[in-house]
Design a protein around this motif. Structure first.
Motif, short mmCIF file in Angstrom:
data_model
loop_
_atom_site.label_atom_id
_atom_site.label_comp_id
_atom_site.label_asym_id
_atom_site.label_seq_id
_atom_site.Cartn_x
_atom_site.Cartn_y
_atom_site.Cartn_z
N LEU A 248 0.84 -1.20 0.00
CA LEU A 248 0.00 0.00 0.00
C LEU A 248 0.88 1.25 0.00
CD1 LEU A 248 -2.93 1.08 0.19
CD2 LEU A 248 -2.65 1.09 2.68
N VAL A 249 1.87 1.28 0.89
CA VAL A 249 2.82 2.39 0.95
C VAL A 249 4.23 1.79 1.01
CG1 VAL A 249 3.61 4.42 2.22
CG2 VAL A 249 1.16 3.84 2.19
N ALA A 285 16.54 -6.13 3.89
CA ALA A 285 15.36 -6.47 4.68
C ALA A 285 15.32 -5.75 6.02
CB ALA A 285 15.28 -7.99 4.87
N PRO A 286 16.41 -5.75 6.81
CA PRO A 286 16.37 -4.99 8.08
C PRO A 286 16.12 -3.51 7.90
CG PRO A 286 18.23 -6.51 8.05
CD PRO A 286 17.67 -6.50 6.67
N ALA A 287 16.58 -2.93 6.78
CA ALA A 287 16.44 -1.49 6.58
C ALA A 287 15.11 -1.09 5.98
CB ALA A 287 17.57 -0.99 5.67
N LEU A 288 14.47 -1.97 5.19
CA LEU A 288 13.28 -1.57 4.43
C LEU A 288 11.98 -2.20 4.92
CD1 LEU A 288 14.64 -1.68 0.75
CD2 LEU A 288 14.46 0.29 2.28
N ALA A 289 12.02 -3.40 5.47
CA ALA A 289 10.78 -4.13 5.77
C ALA A 289 9.85 -3.36 6.71
CB ALA A 289 11.11 -5.50 6.35
N HIS A 290 10.41 -2.70 7.73
CA HIS A 290 9.56 -2.00 8.69
C HIS A 290 9.04 -0.67 8.15
CE1 HIS A 290 13.51 -0.23 9.33
NE2 HIS A 290 12.98 0.75 10.01
N ARG A 291 9.49 -0.28 6.95
CA ARG A 291 9.03 0.96 6.33
C ARG A 291 7.92 0.70 5.30
NH1 ARG A 291 13.41 4.45 7.63
NH2 ARG A 291 15.29 3.24 8.12
N ILE A 292 7.52 -0.55 5.16
CA ILE A 292 6.54 -0.94 4.15
C ILE A 292 5.18 -1.21 4.81
CG2 ILE A 292 5.92 -2.74 2.49
CD1 ILE A 292 8.92 -3.10 1.95
N THR A 293 4.13 -0.63 4.24
CA THR A 293 2.76 -0.91 4.69
C THR A 293 2.07 -1.77 3.64
OG1 THR A 293 2.66 1.22 5.84
CG2 THR A 293 0.57 0.09 5.42
N ARG A 295 -1.01 -4.01 1.84
CA ARG A 295 -2.45 -3.89 1.62
C ARG A 295 -3.19 -4.75 2.64
NH1 ARG A 295 -3.70 -1.33 -3.03
NH2 ARG A 295 -2.01 -1.05 -4.55
N PRO A 296 -4.39 -4.33 3.06
CA PRO A 296 -5.11 -5.09 4.10
C PRO A 296 -5.29 -6.57 3.78
CG PRO A 296 -6.19 -2.98 3.69
CD PRO A 296 -5.12 -3.12 2.65
N GLU A 297 -5.54 -6.89 2.52
CA GLU A 297 -5.74 -8.31 2.18
C GLU A 297 -4.48 -9.14 2.35
OE1 GLU A 297 -5.35 -6.02 -1.80
OE2 GLU A 297 -6.22 -5.73 0.19
N MET A 298 -3.33 -8.48 2.30
CA MET A 298 -2.06 -9.19 2.49
C MET A 298 -1.90 -9.62 3.95
SD MET A 298 -0.65 -9.53 -0.42
CE MET A 298 -2.31 -9.62 -1.14
N TRP A 299 -2.41 -8.81 4.88
CA TRP A 299 -2.35 -9.20 6.30
C TRP A 299 -3.21 -10.45 6.54
CZ3 TRP A 299 1.35 -7.49 9.10
CH2 TRP A 299 1.88 -6.21 8.89
N LEU A 300 -4.34 -10.54 5.83
CA LEU A 300 -5.19 -11.72 5.99
C LEU A 300 -4.47 -12.97 5.49
CD1 LEU A 300 -8.63 -10.23 4.85
CD2 LEU A 300 -7.84 -10.68 7.18
N ARG A 301 -3.62 -12.79 4.47
CA ARG A 301 -2.85 -13.92 3.95
C ARG A 301 -1.54 -14.13 4.71
NH1 ARG A 301 -3.19 -12.28 -2.48
NH2 ARG A 301 -5.48 -12.15 -2.62
N ARG A 302 -1.33 -13.30 5.74
CA ARG A 302 -0.13 -13.39 6.58
C ARG A 302 1.16 -13.20 5.77
NH1 ARG A 302 -1.32 -17.90 11.31
NH2 ARG A 302 -3.30 -17.00 12.01
N PHE A 307 9.11 -10.57 2.98
CA PHE A 307 8.92 -11.34 1.74
C PHE A 307 8.88 -10.40 0.54
CE2 PHE A 307 5.91 -13.06 -1.43
CZ PHE A 307 6.62 -14.20 -1.79
N VAL A 308 8.29 -9.23 0.72
CA VAL A 308 8.25 -8.24 -0.36
C VAL A 308 9.67 -7.80 -0.70
CG1 VAL A 308 7.52 -5.91 -0.99
CG2 VAL A 308 5.94 -7.43 0.23
N VAL A 309 10.49 -7.54 0.31
CA VAL A 309 11.87 -7.11 0.08
C VAL A 309 12.65 -8.22 -0.64
CG1 VAL A 309 14.02 -6.35 1.16
CG2 VAL A 309 11.82 -5.59 2.09
N SER A 310 12.40 -9.47 -0.26
CA SER A 310 13.08 -10.60 -0.92
C SER A 310 12.72 -10.66 -2.40
CB SER A 310 12.69 -11.92 -0.24
OG SER A 310 13.10 -11.93 1.11
N GLU A 311 11.44 -10.45 -2.71
CA GLU A 311 11.03 -10.46 -4.12
C GLU A 311 11.65 -9.30 -4.89
OE1 GLU A 311 6.82 -10.66 -4.68
OE2 GLU A 311 6.86 -12.86 -4.59
#
Length: 334
Positions: A248-249, A285-293, A295-302, A307-311
């Motif tokens: 989302l962000v 991953a340590p630098a970017l993952a906590h800065r990413i929001t 989408r709500p449906e992604m939280w439902l899929r856990r 994982f986004v940073v890895s991709e």
């Protein structure tokens, strides 16, 4: 003291590895995580230690403070903690008949903000100015914090009852987020064995450096060369987080800056005065993952932001150029 301000990069790497070796005698089997924490300190930033209770977060903070020769204070964040409990307050002095400022625990070199997500947002925000501006304002009076100043905050990632999740603005102030994870059985036995041989609970480390030397080490990171292609690679990674379909962000330009600073620190730890793509990948991953929001449906899929940073790392081509940085002519680098 003037000499201490000009440390060669090779000497900084040697001292940093000595600090890691010292902390490693107490915090067992977590060399990679410890390197990330020290990278954050060398880069002049603050570190969020997000993990389950009992995995050595508090011990890590105290051990780094001792090995780095820093003044250390621990503040337990609770639901009834007030901003004045962090920054300090004015108290009436009967002897002088006037109000005097009593400094809070934030006036230190290394502050352990324990369980920062257990205190209300108003108190969390009391740390915001200190972390970003290196100063606090109380009753209209501004007080500077003496350098070096670093916050190591801990948070429990799975316990949500009675907690106040850190808002994005506060999370963004942390240069990186680190998790330790459970130790291997042999490592856990090593913890027990060392406790038995120590015959006491507390551990005390002799300082490897002092606050002045740490400032010199941090200043030396400015001499680490970052080639243009590496800089563009950093920007490409951060930009790609904003375009990922699950996001989302995405990470802001502050994320790019965090990648740059941490990659420099990793290069120094590896004994180099220049950054390579692997340095960037190791801290992405340590630098970017906590800065990413997400989408709500992604939280439902856990789906996890890591994982986004890895991709993003897999899809973004790494540079393989030997060109000098464009700023070499202005900085005197060759």
């Amino acid at each position: 003291m003037n000499e201490a301000r000009f440390l060669p990069v090779a000497e900084v790497g040697r001292l940093a590895r000595s600090v890691l070796d010292a902390v490693g005698t107490v915090v067992v089997g977590k060399r990679e995580a410890l390197e990330l924490v020290l990278s954050g300190i060398l880069a002049g930033g603050h570190v969020l230690l997000e993990d389950l209770p009992g995995l050595g977060k508090t011990l890590t903070a105290r051990s780094f403070a001792q090995a780095l020769g820093l003044d250390f204070r621990r503040l337990q964040f609770t639901p009834d903690l007030l901003p004045a409990d962090v920054t300090g307050s004015f108290l009436y002095d009967q002897r002088n008949g006037d109000f005097a400022f009593r400094a809070g625990p934030v006036f230190t070199n290394l502050l352990l903000a324990d369980e920062i997500n257990r205190t209300p947002p108003k108190t969390q925000s009391a740390l915001l100015e200190a972390m970003q501006e290196k100063q606090v304002s109380v009753e209209g009076v501004t007080y500077r914090l003496d350098p070096p100043f670093h916050v190591l905050a801990t948070a429990n990632p799975i316990e949500y009852e009675g907690t106040y999740p850190l808002p994005e603005a506060q999370l963004d102030r942390f240069l990186l987020r680190v998790s330790f994870g459970y130790p291997l059985p042999e490592e856990e036995w090593d913890v027990l064995r060392r406790r038995i041989s120590r015959r006491r609970e507390e551990t005390v480390l002799e300082p490897v450096v002092d606050a002045t030397t740490l400032l010199a080490m941090q200043a030396a990171l400015e001499e680490v060369v970052v080639e243009d292609s590496i800089g563009r690679y950093i920007v490409a990674l951060t930009s790609a987080t904003r375009e990922h379909p699950s996001v989302l962000v995405g990470a802001s330009p502050r994320g790019s800056l965090a990648l740059l600073l941490l990659a420099r620190a990793r290069a120094v730890l590896a004994g180099r005065d220049y950054v390579i793509p692997e340095d960037v990948k190791e801290v992405a991953a340590p630098a970017l993952a906590h800065r990413i929001t997400l989408r709500p449906e992604m939280w439902l899929r856990r789906t996890d932001p890591s994982f986004v940073v890895s991709e993003v790392l897999e899809r973004t081509p790494a540079p393989a150029s030997g060109a000098l940085p464009s700023y070499a002519a202005t900085t005197g680098l060759a």
